[in-house]
Design an enzyme around this catalytic site. Structure first.
Site, mmCIF file in Angstrom:
data_model
loop_
_atom_site.group_PDB
_atom_site.id
_atom_site.type_symbol
_atom_site.label_atom_id
_atom_site.label_comp_id
_atom_site.label_asym_id
_atom_site.label_seq_id
_atom_site.Cartn_x
_atom_site.Cartn_y
_atom_site.Cartn_z
ATOM 1 N N MET A 1 11.468 16.106 6.130
ATOM 2 C CA MET A 1 10.244 16.044 6.937
ATOM 3 C C MET A 1 10.561 16.498 8.359
ATOM 4 O O MET A 1 9.815 16.192 9.293
ATOM 5 C CB MET A 1 9.661 14.635 6.918
ATOM 6 C CG MET A 1 9.263 14.215 5.494
ATOM 7 S SD MET A 1 7.929 13.020 5.420
ATOM 8 C CE MET A 1 8.646 11.648 6.259
ATOM 9 N N ALA B 1 12.659 16.959 12.098
ATOM 10 C CA ALA B 1 13.382 16.123 13.069
ATOM 11 C C ALA B 1 14.803 15.911 12.554
ATOM 12 O O ALA B 1 15.292 14.779 12.433
ATOM 13 C CB ALA B 1 12.654 14.802 13.320
ATOM 14 N N HIS C 1 20.661 14.812 7.713
ATOM 15 C CA HIS C 1 20.139 16.021 7.039
ATOM 16 C C HIS C 1 21.200 17.125 7.016
ATOM 17 O O HIS C 1 21.346 17.828 6.015
ATOM 18 C CB HIS C 1 18.916 16.571 7.789
ATOM 19 C CG HIS C 1 17.755 15.635 7.859
ATOM 20 N ND1 HIS C 1 17.364 15.014 9.029
ATOM 21 C CD2 HIS C 1 16.895 15.212 6.902
ATOM 22 C CE1 HIS C 1 16.308 14.263 8.801
ATOM 23 N NE2 HIS C 1 16.004 14.355 7.518
ATOM 24 N N ASP D 1 17.503 6.337 1.438
ATOM 25 C CA ASP D 1 16.232 6.081 0.760
ATOM 26 C C ASP D 1 16.552 5.841 -0.718
ATOM 27 O O ASP D 1 16.235 6.664 -1.578
ATOM 28 C CB ASP D 1 15.287 7.265 0.938
ATOM 29 C CG ASP D 1 14.847 7.409 2.379
ATOM 30 O OD1 ASP D 1 14.157 6.511 2.876
ATOM 31 O OD2 ASP D 1 15.219 8.408 3.020
HETATM 32 O O1 PAF Z 1 12.965 11.672 2.487
HETATM 33 C C1 PAF Z 1 12.125 12.435 2.996
HETATM 34 O O2 PAF Z 1 12.325 13.001 4.064
HETATM 35 C C2 PAF Z 1 10.806 12.636 2.281
HETATM 36 O O3 PAF Z 1 10.406 11.497 1.617
HETATM 37 C C3 PAF Z 1 10.821 13.853 1.330
HETATM 38 C C4 PAF Z 1 11.796 13.631 0.192
HETATM 39 C C5 PAF Z 1 11.164 15.105 2.082
HETATM 40 C C6 PAF Z 1 9.428 14.035 0.711
HETATM 41 O O4 PAF Z 1 8.452 14.244 1.677
#
Ligand code: PAF
Length: 273
Positions: free
Chosen positions: A27, A29, A34, A147
């Site tokens: 998403m 940022a 990431h 997550d």
């Molecule tokens: O973990 C995230 O950033 C979001 O839930 C994802 C997997 C990109 C789905 O919008």
């Protein structure tokens, strides 16, 4: 690096690719968490595609959709430097239509813990991840263990719907002091940040208890509560890798999860033990 804003343009590009495709949905940022997913993908695939899309259907009424951090210029630089070949950054209208087919999270495992506190969140999350996996058709897709329930449900969706993608779980990236990286950490004031640290401290405490022989979930949870300094605790839970609650920790098969509010910020963290 190529940039695409429509599903059609991305699909045309995808058809031109041969070899393995790694995919990192985000998403935006982007932070070091990431970047670690992107690095994994670049290292193990011929091509890496990243998506940047703040998915409105996974935010509940009153959540932080409008103020969710958006840093597209910086994100694109990070992707380019990390060796990403293409970024998909659609508008909402490009990927959703008003009366579309819905894929829903399972009614039990999608509606406990995060799903209980954010009802409907996983329906929206899975809807967009399914669309993205269908568009990118990746060999491998990379998701963070932070997550954990999201990761479990995506693995379940891939299994239940016979999707031809390997889901690669990646380790949680933490600040030196233990705070799990999250795009939402920027909401924390200095004093809130200190209290936010008590989530990872409580998890560490749980690990020490387990190392010293404690197995009873309830005893571990009670001890963890003593370490936490938060405004509201949504849950502490000890589950197995299928998200079934455990009365007793099974070493190497358990996940300890916390969700709590510090100031106006909702944080999650976990440890796989
Ligand atoms: O973990 C995230 O950033 C979001 O839930 C994802 C997997 C990109 C789905 O919008």
């Amino acid at each position: 690096m190529r940039e695409f804003t429509t599903p059609q343009a991305l699909q045309t590009f995808r058809r031109s690719l041969t070899g393995s495709i790694g995919f990192v949905p985000t998403m935006g940022a982007l932070h070091n968490g990431h970047i670690s997913l992107i690095k994994e993908s670049v290292a193990h695939n011929d091509h890496t595609i990243v998506s940047i899309f703040v998915n409105p259907t996974q935010f509940l009424e009153g959540e932080d959709l409008d103020k969710y951090p958006r840093k597209i210029e910086a994100d694109l630089k990070i992707c380019e430097m990390a060796g990403v070949e293409a970024v998909f950054m659609p508008t909402t209208d490009a990927v959703y239509n008003p009366d579309e087919m819905r894929f829903l999270a399972p009614r039990v495992k999608g509606y406990i813990l995060e799903g209980y506190h954010r009802p409907g969140h996983f329906d929206g999350m899975l809807q967009i991840v399914l669309k993205l996996l269908n568009l990118v058709r990746p060999t491998r897709a990379y998701f963070g263990k932070k997550d954990a329930q999201q990761l479990y449900l995506i693995q379940k969706m891939v299994h239940d719907l016979y999707l031809d993608t390997e889901i690669v779980p990646c380790e949680i990236v933490r600040e030196e002091d233990g705070l799990a990286l999250s795009s939402r950490n920027i909401y924390l004031s200095d004093s809130d940040r200190i209290r936010a640290l008590t989530l990872s401290k409580a998890l560490k405490h749980a690990t020490h208890l387990i190392i010293s022989g404690e197995r009873k979930s309830e005893a571990i949870i009670q001890e963890m509560k003593q370490v936490l300094n938060v405004d509201k605790l949504d849950y502490i839970a000890i589950v197995d890798r299928n998200f079934d609650r455990l009365e007793e920790v099974i070493v190497k098969e358990s996940i300890i999860l916390i969700a709590a509010w510090v100031g106006g910020t909702r944080l999650i963290d976990n440890i796989w033990v």
